[in-house]
Structure formats: C-alpha cells, structure tokens
Design a protein around this motif. Structure first.
Motif, PDB file in Angstrom:
ATOM      1  N   MET A  51       0.819  -1.209   0.000  1.00  0.00           N
ATOM      2  CA  MET A  51       0.000   0.000   0.000  1.00  0.00           C
ATOM      3  C   MET A  51       0.853   1.260   0.000  1.00  0.00           C
ATOM      4  N   SER A  52       1.952   1.225   0.743  1.00  0.00           N
ATOM      5  CA  SER A  52       2.771   2.430   0.891  1.00  0.00           C
ATOM      6  C   SER A  52       3.641   2.694  -0.340  1.00  0.00           C
ATOM      7  N   ALA A  53       3.846   1.672  -1.163  1.00  0.00           N
ATOM      8  CA  ALA A  53       4.764   1.820  -2.296  1.00  0.00           C
ATOM      9  C   ALA A  53       4.188   2.717  -3.386  1.00  0.00           C
ATOM     10  N   GLY A  54       2.943   2.472  -3.746  1.00  0.00           N
ATOM     11  CA  GLY A  54       2.332   3.269  -4.808  1.00  0.00           C
ATOM     12  C   GLY A  54       2.720   2.836  -6.207  1.00  0.00           C
ATOM     13  N   THR A  55       3.769   2.009  -6.333  1.00  0.00           N
ATOM     14  CA  THR A  55       4.210   1.488  -7.630  1.00  0.00           C
ATOM     15  C   THR A  55       4.367  -0.026  -7.506  1.00  0.00           C
ATOM     16  N   PRO A  56       4.343  -0.754  -8.625  1.00  0.00           N
ATOM     17  CA  PRO A  56       4.463  -2.221  -8.554  1.00  0.00           C
ATOM     18  C   PRO A  56       5.771  -2.658  -7.910  1.00  0.00           C
ATOM     19  N   LEU A  57       5.682  -3.721  -7.099  1.00  0.00           N
ATOM     20  CA  LEU A  57       6.853  -4.278  -6.425  1.00  0.00           C
ATOM     21  C   LEU A  57       6.931  -5.772  -6.699  1.00  0.00           C
ATOM     22  N   SER A  58       8.139  -6.285  -6.740  1.00  0.00           N
ATOM     23  CA  SER A  58       8.345  -7.725  -6.883  1.00  0.00           C
ATOM     24  C   SER A  58       8.333  -8.376  -5.503  1.00  0.00           C
ATOM     25  N   ALA A  59       8.250  -9.695  -5.477  1.00  0.00           N
ATOM     26  CA  ALA A  59       8.303 -10.420  -4.207  1.00  0.00           C
ATOM     27  C   ALA A  59       9.630 -10.149  -3.494  1.00  0.00           C
ATOM     28  N   GLN A  60      10.719 -10.044  -4.267  1.00  0.00           N
ATOM     29  CA  GLN A  60      12.022  -9.771  -3.656  1.00  0.00           C
ATOM     30  C   GLN A  60      12.039  -8.396  -2.994  1.00  0.00           C
ATOM     31  N   GLU A  61      11.434  -7.406  -3.633  1.00  0.00           N
ATOM     32  CA  GLU A  61      11.402  -6.056  -3.059  1.00  0.00           C
ATOM     33  C   GLU A  61      10.532  -6.026  -1.792  1.00  0.00           C
ATOM     34  N   ILE A  62       9.423  -6.747  -1.814  1.00  0.00           N
ATOM     35  CA  ILE A  62       8.587  -6.851  -0.613  1.00  0.00           C
ATOM     36  C   ILE A  62       9.362  -7.523   0.505  1.00  0.00           C
ATOM     37  N   ALA A  63      10.105  -8.585   0.159  1.00  0.00           N
ATOM     38  CA  ALA A  63      10.898  -9.302   1.160  1.00  0.00           C
ATOM     39  C   ALA A  63      11.920  -8.374   1.812  1.00  0.00           C
ATOM     40  N   GLU A  64      12.575  -7.548   1.009  1.00  0.00           N
ATOM     41  CA  GLU A  64      13.579  -6.626   1.547  1.00  0.00           C
ATOM     42  C   GLU A  64      12.952  -5.572   2.446  1.00  0.00           C
ATOM     43  N   ARG A  65      11.732  -5.147   2.133  1.00  0.00           N
ATOM     44  CA  ARG A  65      11.068  -4.117   2.928  1.00  0.00           C
ATOM     45  C   ARG A  65      10.507  -4.655   4.243  1.00  0.00           C
ATOM     46  N   THR A  66      10.126  -5.928   4.252  1.00  0.00           N
ATOM     47  CA  THR A  66       9.446  -6.479   5.428  1.00  0.00           C
ATOM     48  C   THR A  66      10.322  -7.378   6.281  1.00  0.00           C
ATOM     49  N   GLY A  67      11.409  -7.891   5.701  1.00  0.00           N
ATOM     50  CA  GLY A  67      12.278  -8.787   6.459  1.00  0.00           C
ATOM     51  C   GLY A  67      11.887 -10.250   6.373  1.00  0.00           C
ATOM     52  N   VAL A  68      10.877 -10.598   5.567  1.00  0.00           N
ATOM     53  CA  VAL A  68      10.505 -12.000   5.382  1.00  0.00           C
ATOM     54  C   VAL A  68      11.260 -12.550   4.182  1.00  0.00           C
ATOM     55  N   SER A  69      11.190 -13.865   3.975  1.00  0.00           N
ATOM     56  CA  SER A  69      11.861 -14.458   2.831  1.00  0.00           C
ATOM     57  C   SER A  69      11.106 -14.134   1.536  1.00  0.00           C
ATOM     58  N   ARG A  70      11.795 -14.277   0.421  1.00  0.00           N
ATOM     59  CA  ARG A  70      11.150 -14.028  -0.870  1.00  0.00           C
ATOM     60  C   ARG A  70       9.976 -14.987  -1.072  1.00  0.00           C
ATOM     61  N   GLN A  71      10.168 -16.269  -0.681  1.00  0.00           N
ATOM     62  CA  GLN A  71       9.111 -17.264  -0.862  1.00  0.00           C
ATOM     63  C   GLN A  71       7.873 -16.906  -0.030  1.00  0.00           C
TER      64      GLN A  71
END
Length: 226
Positions: free
Chosen positions: A169-189
């Motif tokens: 929600m905060s990104a405003g632009t499309p993100l990949s699973a890897q980018e979400i993982a880096e932002r949240t601290g969870v694994s890519r999977q």
C-alpha cells in the motif's frame, strides 16, 4: 463500558472517530486529545482509561513517542494506532511498542467497529482468567490481527499478512516479491505466498515486467484501499 481516549491532530477527524466509537455498544469516549502533550495529560487525569485510538502524526510529537512515554509512566491502557502513516517501519515500530492493531486511514465505520468488537471480545476472554491451551493462546493473539475481507488460509500469519499489505500500500508502484521481502524482512518465498493471496482476493493486481531475456518478472500493485 470500555473507556476510550481518541487522539487525533485534526479536531474534526477526532470528533468523527469519537462519534464512531459511541455508536458501538459497550464503548464510551472518555476524552479527546489533539496533540501529544494533551494526550499524556488526559492519561494522567482521566479516572479510568481502557483503550487509546492513537494518531501517529501529531503536531508536537509522534503517536509512537506518546505510546513509549505511556509505558514509561506505567500506563497500561491498550492502544490501536489509527493513522494515515503507511510506511512499514512505522507499522513495525507500533507492533514492537505493543499496539494491538494498526488501522490505516481512511477507513469506514464498519472497519473501526470490527476492530472495536474484536477488542471487546478479547477483553472478555482475558478477564476470564485461568490457564490457556495453545488454541486459546492463538485465538487471543490473533483476535485483532485478522485482515479485513476474506480470511487467511490455515497456517498463515495475520501479522505477516499485515506487513506485506502495508508495504504494498505504501509503495504506490508495482513491487516484486524480492522487493517486498527486503522491505518487510521475510523471505522471498513467504512474500510471494502472501502476494498471491492478495491477488486472489482482489486486493493486489499482478503486472508483468519484461526484460531483455528470460521470464517476465511478476510485480504487484495495490488494487484497493482499506
């Protein structure tokens, strides 16, 4: 009655939120505050306070700073953050400082009512005392964490779902699973698994980014607002 303090820097928004609270059976607005100093003063002077609906963006200090000071002074009132702050670092900080939930503005009366009713049920459960089996512990910890809309599949964490959702929600632009993982601290999977749930429920939209060669990259963008 559950006594509530409504904290918001916008007087009109505070009044709307207070009116929402008063419409939920079993809840009463004990007071309002529009900055950090006033919130702390209310905490010291109100005879009883059970729950604080806390805005984050206050003119003299952040809502999270107020929560930290509350705890330092020994105030045990529960906190639900009610704010437009969408960055994942703020969401994580709220969790670490003991906020029971994080409700993102703008929200509807229905959304707030669901959180308040879940909070009331949580209080009834805790007031029963005694010992809790694992299933009861899971229910207590998950009482306020279930996301709005369709439920999560069995074995999925509401907390992780909230982190992925807020990051998107905060990104405003499309993100990949890897980018979400880096932002949240969870694994890519893990990020990929929760993104697929958001896509299936219509809350995220899948887009494809084509590179020079190989498979297109799957990217996700928030499709609706909560």
């Amino acid at each position: 009655m559950i006594e509530v303090l409504v904290v918001d820097d916008d007087i009109r928004v505070a009044r709307v939120n207070a009116a929402y609270v008063e419409k939920v059976p079993g809840f009463h607005v004990a007071g309002e505050a529009h900055d950090a100093a006033e919130a702390l003063h209310r905490l010291e002077t109100l005879p009883r306070l059970d729950l604080v609906l806390m805005d984050h963006h206050l003119p003299d200090e952040t809502g999270l700073a107020v929560v930290r000071e509350m705890r330092r002074r020994g105030h045990q009132a529960d906190v639900i953050m009610v704010t437009a702050a969408r960055d994942v670092s703020t969401v994580q900080a709220a969790m670490r400082h003991g906020a029971l939930h994080y409700l993102v503005k703008p929200f509807t009366f229905k959304g707030l009512r669901a959180k308040l009713e879940a909070y009331a049920q949580l209080r009834r459960t805790l007031e029963g005392g005694g010992e809790a089996e694992q299933a009861e512990v899971d229910r207590i910890f998950g009482a306020l964490s279930a996301p709005s809309g369709p439920g999560l599949p069995k074995g999925h964490s509401p907390t992780t779902a909230a982190l992925v959702r807020q990051s998107l929600m905060s990104a405003g632009t499309p993100l990949s699973a890897q980018e979400i993982a880096e932002r949240t601290g969870v694994s890519r999977q893990t990020a990929q698994r929760y993104l697929k749930i958001l896509e299936r429920t219509g809350r995220a939209r899948l887009t494809l980014k084509y590179g020079d060669a190989g498979r297109p990259e799957h990217r996700y963008v928030w499709a609706t607002r909560v």
